[in-house]
Design an enzyme around this catalytic site. Structure first.
Site, short mmCIF file in Angstrom:
data_model
loop_
_atom_site.label_atom_id
_atom_site.label_comp_id
_atom_site.label_asym_id
_atom_site.label_seq_id
_atom_site.Cartn_x
_atom_site.Cartn_y
_atom_site.Cartn_z
N LEU A 473 44.56 32.15 38.37
CA LEU A 473 44.16 32.42 37.00
C LEU A 473 43.06 33.46 36.89
O LEU A 473 43.00 34.19 35.91
CB LEU A 473 43.67 31.12 36.33
CG LEU A 473 44.71 30.01 36.19
CD1 LEU A 473 44.05 28.77 35.62
CD2 LEU A 473 45.86 30.45 35.30
N GLY A 474 42.20 33.53 37.86
CA GLY A 474 41.09 34.46 37.76
C GLY A 474 40.21 34.41 38.99
O GLY A 474 40.44 33.64 39.93
N GLY A 477 32.25 35.15 40.40
CA GLY A 477 31.20 35.00 41.38
C GLY A 477 31.32 33.73 42.20
O GLY A 477 30.87 33.66 43.33
N PHE A 478 31.92 32.68 41.65
CA PHE A 478 32.09 31.42 42.35
C PHE A 478 33.19 31.52 43.40
O PHE A 478 33.06 31.01 44.51
CB PHE A 478 32.45 30.33 41.33
CG PHE A 478 32.65 28.96 41.92
CD1 PHE A 478 31.61 28.05 41.94
CD2 PHE A 478 33.88 28.58 42.44
CE1 PHE A 478 31.80 26.78 42.48
CE2 PHE A 478 34.07 27.32 42.98
CZ PHE A 478 33.02 26.42 42.99
N GLY A 479 34.26 32.17 43.05
CA GLY A 479 35.44 32.25 43.90
C GLY A 479 36.66 32.43 43.03
O GLY A 479 36.60 33.08 41.99
N VAL A 481 40.12 30.88 40.86
CA VAL A 481 40.55 29.76 40.03
C VAL A 481 42.07 29.73 40.02
O VAL A 481 42.71 30.76 39.78
CB VAL A 481 40.00 29.88 38.59
CG1 VAL A 481 40.42 28.67 37.76
CG2 VAL A 481 38.49 30.01 38.60
N LYS A 495 38.78 25.35 40.72
CA LYS A 495 37.80 26.36 41.12
C LYS A 495 37.50 26.17 42.59
O LYS A 495 36.98 25.13 43.00
CB LYS A 495 36.52 26.25 40.29
CG LYS A 495 36.66 26.70 38.85
CD LYS A 495 35.35 26.57 38.10
CE LYS A 495 34.30 27.49 38.66
NZ LYS A 495 33.07 27.50 37.85
N ASP A 592 24.55 31.70 31.44
CA ASP A 592 25.69 32.60 31.66
C ASP A 592 26.72 32.44 30.55
O ASP A 592 27.93 32.42 30.80
CB ASP A 592 26.33 32.32 33.02
CG ASP A 592 27.20 33.50 33.49
OD1 ASP A 592 27.02 34.61 32.97
OD2 ASP A 592 28.07 33.28 34.35
#
Length: 786
Positions: A473-474, A477-479, A481, A495, A592
């Protein structure tokens, strides 16, 4: 020839580089760029010598250099009546009329160009037919940009069955805008009356037509069927001195007529976009799986044509082709169902008018073609199905009393079993508390907390996401999805913390800690987590409409967000921030907040997501400092981006930016004025102090949706109050919620922070050295096929 108010001009012109000359009408502001009507479309003047005049019989003619008539208006409406003083006049509506003397009643005009459109539909112009005069008003495309002769595309009302608006490619339907349902055409859900537009649809024994109007000519519009057969809505922009497209009738492949064939639906948000209706299968499976859906679908089991047949409800769709339909405006929906059930040729029924809860009856007596799933503004349709296809609820309506009792008893037993199993599952999960001891990572020491959160094993998540091979999906910065589907059918968003993530285990821990303790309807729901081997994943409920930025910054989808939806989204975000700042058991600063971190559920309600960068304030704490700046450019206030000072007013600033983005459809970082280097905040501020706030409003919002101007301007006002440079000038979220929901007077806003794209930092904050700033540019950005 110029209209009285100077809005329109009539004269001879040459399109593009063509040497031919035509008599036409155009808006005065555009200097014959965007001609709205052409007289001699098929017979141009071959040189620059020609004459246009009105005869004493009330006939308009165009003569060439040899005095030969190359074009004339059709016979006047008053054939046989003596004409005393034939006069031709160009009205401020763009209508060229011939009248006898100074009459003003359009019904007495001898002739008018509005009865014979070219490729353009202007405000107050009708499209449709008049049975008394025999006039069928329709638009026809130009052959090319330099040749206004009739092209192969036309737009008109199809007279068969319930009238519907179609765009034709020769004798084949290219795009079907659908029938009128009381509010809009079923294929144009964004076409809703508002203060900027009025719409009118008339259907009776004398005439059927549609027209729109712009009160007091407040701005200039034209709807054009271009040489490629695509309908486009243009608005004149004074700032750029050009025509800009606001609406198009062919935004995606699902708008192509019968793209998926018969008995199927087209959904642009699915892959593949085509799918058969329940109880149907592809007619040519080999073609279907190679993306050739033209053959459509066929029934697996034909209806029995008795009282055991039923109807399956499909919601939020563009109704199918009404060429072979029957309708009655006095019947109820129940009577409509009974009539359809008695007729073996009837495949579906729906309300004729959706206003006030629905009324009237519309029956389909042939194959169902061109059903499109819509994001918003769709309609309910009830499709005939045999009993074997209907679900339990649908079948029970047609069973006898005896069978209904049995079904109710069975349902009760099943419900009890589900409750028992649910309690067992709950007790089991209560025992599975997170107890994470991170012994190998010094950054993770000290996190050893018991939390009421389900744990998913790695195999379950891997199977749900097809081993993370598809449905990405996307990425941020986290990783990454991923979309997944659990064994029971529940859709999830996963996520997955990347090894190279700019965020780390601390952010992962932060998000789990916060969301596990927070509950709010505008907060995305965390279903659980997976911490196994080297994997760290968060499992969320899946949001079918994805993120807000995929709508407001998309030329196609933005028109789906009418004013009611945008206002609801703004209010929902404000209430959630108020909950985070003041009403939850923790005081949380999100840090954020941006469009990509606002997810939209099935009803387009907003849900704030991504709490990896959030901070918890304790007790009466309201502000803090940091040497590590995190967040997204364009949403951070000056005191935080420059000096690491953050507070609840940090989120207020981000909220204000978000409001202005929702109102304008523009990104905060876009350079809106290249001469003055103004970004969105600077543009909004400039237009506000120049008393031109309406110029900021998204043109799609103005062109096609219900818009309450006072509410729109109030939201812009509140947005500007939230982005003021000094944090002490900004309202808190409790005040913002009150401002949005009341009519109380508001204070005047002061200059916003980051007024220009390269604005200097405010002078009210002492500078200090910051260590290793970390900017999270794209925490979560949706990827979608186009």
């Amino acid at each position: 020839m110029i209209s009285a108010g100077g809005i329109f001009k009539l004269g001879f012109f040459g399109p593009g580089n063509s040497e031919n000359r035509y008599l036409g009408i155009w808006y005065s502001v555009s200097n014959n760029d965007g001609v709205v009507w052409v007289a001699n479309r098929e017979t141009p003047l071959k040189n620059h010598q020609g004459v246009f005049k009105v005869t004493n019989k009330g006939i308009l003619v165009v003569l060439d250099s040899t005095n030969t008539t190359i074009w004339s208006s059709k016979t006047s409406r008053t054939t046989g009546k003596k004409i005393n003083n034939a006069t031709a006049q160009l009205l401020d509506s763009g209508n060229l009329v011939v009248k006898d003397g100074n009459v003003r009643d359009p019904n007495t005009f001898l002739w008018q160009s509005f009865d014979y459109p070219s490729d353009t539909l202007l405000p107050s112009m009708k499209i449709g037919w008049d049975l008394n005069s025999g006039i069928d008003r329709h638009v026809t495309s130009w052959k090319s940009m330099e040749d206004p002769s009739q092209g192969q595309f036309s737009g008109y009302f199809d007279h068969r069955g319930l009238p519907q608006l179609v765009a034709m490619d020769g004798d084949r339907i290219k795009v079907r805008l659908g029938s009128w349902n009381g509010l809009h055409f079923t294929g144009m859900p964004w076409l809703i009356p508002n203060p900027f537009f009025t719409y009118k649809f008339v259907m009776n024994e004398k005439e059927t037509y549609f027209q729109y109007d712009v009160p007091n000519n407040t701005f200039f519009l034209r709807f054009v069927l271009n040489p490629s057969g695509v309908g486009e809505g243009f608005k004149w922009m004074d700032t750029t001195k050009s025509w800009e497209i606001g609406i198009t009738t062919q935004a995606d492949v699902c708008q192509n007529y019968a793209h998926c064939g018969v008995y199927s639906t087209c959904d642009i948000n699915k892959s593949p976009v085509c799918s058969c209706l329940d109880g149907f299968k592809p007619k040519f499976p080999n073609n279907w799986y190679s993306a050739d859906w033209s053959g459509g679908c066929v029934r697996e089991t034909p209806p029995a044509c008795n009282d055991k047949d039923g109807f399956q409800n499909y919601k939020n769709v563009k109704l199918p082709n009404t060429c072979f339909s029957w309708f009655d405006n006095k019947m109820s929906l129940k009577e409509c169902e009974e009539m359809c059930l008695k007729n073996c040729s009837c495949n579906a029924y729906a309300n004729l008018d959706v206003r006030n809860g629905g009324s009237g009856c519309l029956l389909w007596l042939a194959d169902l073609v061109d059903i499109v799933v819509l994001q918003v503004g769709g309609q309910d349709i009830y499709i005939r199905q045999p009993s074997s296809v209907l679900d339990h609820t649908e079948k029970s309506r047609h069973f006898g009393q005896k069978y209904q009792v049995i079904i109710i008893i069975c349902s009760a037993i099943l419900l009890m079993l589900m409750l028992v199993l649910g309690m067992f599952s709950y007790v089991r999960r209560k025992k599975l508390r997170i107890n994470i001891r991170c012994q190998n990572d010094s950054n993770n020491e000290g996190w050893n907390k018991d939390m009421e959160l389900p744990i998913f094993d790695l195999i379950t998540i891997s199977n749900a996401t097809n081993n993370f091979a598809i449905n990405k999906l996307g990425e941020g910065g986290f990783g990454s999805v991923y979309k997944g589907t659990l064994h029971g059918g529940q859709e999830i968003a996963v996520k997955r913390l990347s090894k190279n993530s700019r965020q780390g285990f601390n952010e992962f821990k932060n998000e789990v800690t916060l969301i596990a303790k927070l509950q709010h309807r505008n907060l995305v729901k965390l279903l659980g987590c997976c911490i196994q081997k080297n994997e760290k994943m968060l499992i969320y409920e899946y949001m079918h409409n994805k993120s807000l930025d995929s709508f407001i910054f998309d030329q196609t989808k933005s028109r789906l967000l009418d004013w009611c939806m945008r206002h609801n989204i703004i209010g929902g975000i404000a209430k959630e921030l108020l909950y985070l700042h003041e009403d939850s058991r923790l005081r949380i600063i999100h840090r954020d907040l941006k469009a990509s971190n606002i997810l939209l559920d099935n009803n387009m309600n907003p849900k704030i997501s991504n709490f990896g960068l959030a901070k918890i304030f304790g007790g009466d704490q309201t502000e803090a400092d940091t040497n590590r700046i995190v967040g997204s450019h364009g949403y951070m206030p000056p005191e935080y981006a420059g000096y690491g000072h953050f507070s609840v007013k940090t989120d207020v600033f981000s909220f204000g930016v978000l409001v202005l983005e929702i109102m304008s459809g523009k990104k905060s970082k876009e350079l809106c004025n290249s001469d003055q280097h103004l970004n969105l905040l600077g543009q909004a501020w400039t237009q506000w102090i120049e008393d031109k706030p309406t110029e900021l409003i998204d043109e799609f919002l103005i062109l096609g949706n219900s818009c309450i101007l006072s509410e729109v301007l109030r939201c812009i006002h509140v947005g500007l109050l939230c982005v003021q440079q000094k944090p002490e000038d900004r309202p808190n979220m409790s005040s913002v919620v009150l401002m949005l929901s009341s009519d109380n007077s508001l204070p005047n806003p002061r200059q916003p922070g980051f007024f220009t794209k390269t604005a200097p930092l405010g002078e009210d904050y002492s500078s200090r050295k910051l260590v290793m700033p970390s900017i999270n540019e794209i925490t979560f950005t949706m990827l979608e096929a186009r």
